[in-house]
Design a protein around this motif. Sequence first.
Motif, short mmCIF file in Angstrom:
data_model
loop_
_atom_site.label_atom_id
_atom_site.label_comp_id
_atom_site.label_asym_id
_atom_site.label_seq_id
_atom_site.Cartn_x
_atom_site.Cartn_y
_atom_site.Cartn_z
N SER B 333 0.98 -1.26 0.04
CA SER B 333 0.08 -0.02 -0.11
C SER B 333 0.95 1.24 0.09
CB SER B 333 -0.92 0.05 1.43
OG SER B 333 -0.20 0.19 2.27
N ILE B 334 2.29 1.16 0.60
CA ILE B 334 2.96 2.30 0.60
C ILE B 334 3.40 2.71 -0.71
CG2 ILE B 334 5.29 3.13 1.37
CD1 ILE B 334 3.01 3.15 3.54
N ASP B 336 1.87 1.69 -3.62
CA ASP B 336 0.76 2.40 -4.18
C ASP B 336 0.43 4.04 -3.91
OD1 ASP B 336 -0.01 -0.01 -5.78
OD2 ASP B 336 -1.50 -0.53 -4.40
N ALA B 337 0.39 4.17 -2.60
CA ALA B 337 0.53 5.42 -2.39
C ALA B 337 1.31 6.50 -2.76
CB ALA B 337 0.74 5.79 -0.60
N ALA B 338 2.45 6.00 -2.96
CA ALA B 338 3.69 6.93 -3.45
C ALA B 338 3.30 7.01 -5.09
CB ALA B 338 5.03 6.50 -3.51
N LEU B 339 3.07 5.73 -5.89
CA LEU B 339 2.73 6.08 -7.28
C LEU B 339 1.61 6.63 -7.32
CD1 LEU B 339 3.32 2.40 -8.54
CD2 LEU B 339 5.19 4.16 -8.47
N GLY B 340 0.61 6.67 -6.86
CA GLY B 340 -0.82 7.30 -6.61
C GLY B 340 -0.74 8.78 -6.93
N VAL B 341 0.60 9.37 -6.09
CA VAL B 341 0.41 10.84 -6.16
C VAL B 341 1.77 11.25 -7.07
CG1 VAL B 341 -0.07 11.11 -3.60
CG2 VAL B 341 2.28 10.92 -4.28
N ALA B 343 4.66 9.84 -7.94
CA ALA B 343 6.08 9.58 -7.81
C ALA B 343 6.73 8.55 -8.91
CB ALA B 343 6.53 8.89 -6.19
N SER B 348 9.80 6.19 -5.23
CA SER B 348 8.79 5.65 -4.47
C SER B 348 9.75 4.49 -3.63
CB SER B 348 7.55 4.76 -5.05
OG SER B 348 8.12 3.62 -5.60
#
Lengths: 265, 454
Positions: B333-334, B336-341, B343, B348
Amino acid sequence: MNDMRLVERDVDATDIKIKARNVQVYYGASHAIKDVDVDILDKTVTAFIGPSGCGKSTFLRCLNRMNDTIDIARIEGQILLDGEDIYDKRVDPVQLRAKVGMVFQKPNPFPKSIYDNVAYGPKIHGLTRSKAELDEVVEKSLRRAALWGEVKDRLDKPGTGLSGGQQQRLCIARAVATSPEVLLMDEPCSALDPIATAQVEELIDELKQNFSVVIVTHSMQQAARVSQRTAFFHLGNLVEYGETGQIFTNPSDPRTESYITGRIG
Amino acid sequence: MTDATAPAAAPAPRPGHTAGSLLTLDKRTRARNAAEARFRLYGAIAVGIALVALVWLLISIMSGGLSAFRQTMITMPVYLPAEELDEAGNRNPAEMSRVTTLGYARVLDQALIALMAEQGIAIEGLSEDDASDIISQEAAAQLRNRVLANPDLVGTTVESEVLTNGRIDGYFKGRVTMASAELDSNVTPEQLRLADALRANGVLEKRINWAFLTMPDASDQRPEAAGLGVAILGSLYMMLVVLVLSVPIGVAASIYLEEFAPKNRFTDLIEVNIANLAAVPSIVFGILGLAIFINFAGLPQSAPVVGGLVLTLMTIPTIIIATRAALKAVPPSIRDAALGVGASKMQSVFHHVLPLAMPGILTGTIIGLAQALGETAPLLLIGMVAFVRNYPSAPPEGIFDPASALPVQVYNWTQRGDPAFVERASGAIIVLLVFLILMNAVAIILRRRFERRW
């Protein structure tokens, strides 16, 4: 579903933000998305509903190319963002994701301070020139996510120390901080209690003034409450797509009707 | 079933369904509880055996080795006669160095005899030659170095701490007894009585032996002078080489394999081979090092650089396996979170995944280094078992100078005849263990410091 507001609500924006044509997604040998055509409007909340495993999340993840991270996934067809094919070879998914932000099912703040969580996107995209400007963006994003009042005194505390609902709003703040044009939300309330859900829904309603919001949800009530347009997915097919009021009150496909009335799903 | 009002209707209890009171255990539950109790007992026994083995090991090493940190010495005034040590009379070290250790040994002998006369010690049946034999041959060499470093001492009387020989030292540590001295050609009971008398007068005593940690190895005949200085430096230099090479290579390789490399047959093959590499016997790495680094690349023998390179090869698989496990443990999930914003993959990994994996990476790395520190077999093959008396110079040049290594020094000393070397080897093991404990402590501290919850 019994919400009377939904019939009164009409869609004022008509600009097409995302246009998907003939989209096919394969996971290895299995055909997960079949022939999906959708037009997603600007400054509108579009809900994807459907039973589990129907492909709505998969399709959502196509819209900002998050499926690229899955090795076996293969996508065919065309998805145009403002008329540009996002699967064109020249498109860098990183640049795309800055325009199409995403909020995930489980709140996933970075194990950093609240401030750093929100500031991360603007920092890596070079959106701000000074610390003051960055502070401003952080405050604005947290205000938009209706979280500012709760966290303004502890911006340096870890984001993982917040409650579940606050964490999810922090993730929304993080997503809006990069000022995307489209915000994708993959079941953003499934891990939240009813109060936090209400807060997030209220937030989505406000966000639509600035963004095009696409939300995947399991709850039909939620789709009815927050969205202007609804797409019903079933077994990888887009069964029906139209104005929320029409889908919930007068569906044209029998499968939609069965799902909405609880006979399948 | 006990219901008397409906005797006919009472159904037979279904199998596996308890019918009795909750207050009494049925047979099945009793059997399960007994199995659990037995399993706990086995576990406790296993832990007990491990602890006893550990304690036994520590006790045997400590009892054998702690005495190496104390050494028997005679403190006495030594007159340095000018006519013997500086014939030319100009205090020129170059000319004075013509006097060998034999000359200085005579000086020490005279000093001891003078001391005995002054204190009125007379041992029956002990000749002057025999009396002076209680002084270590190394003592003369040490005195010579001291005088050559400071020629103005000649002609004066200096207070000196003089090493006694290994048998006298052994007498005060329990290795040598009056009875064994009767049979020993290297020591006589009279010499032991002299040592006793000197001890009674307070001139001979056991002192803390810093030389054990700082001085180089000594020959077979002089266990009392053997030290770990060169071995500690050699091990330190090797660890530097290992650290500098294996950490960047290992961490970079695992980040690439785990996060960037395509998952196909080729990367699978690499993965299997890395796992196999971790299981290759260390002596094989030694042969490899001998063939490649010394015979082919022409690097010097016995040098820490070669030892470091061989140990690097051994450590890299350990580091890669630990690092990959740590990277895998970071929740997706970390990422995903980074790619989602928005990065990039690299952002990431370096901004989010790597910091979270840091404690695991550090622990794996330090455990790999600790393993390398204790490795002996490959070092034997690349010549680090050589007898080295000269300290290597400061790095970076020093890593090309011959040196020894701690585990090899232990091995080396256990091969020697004099029982005094058993004590030295145990002492060296203690030093090695202290280093290992220190490294593990550092690993724990770093782990605590970097650990974050998510």
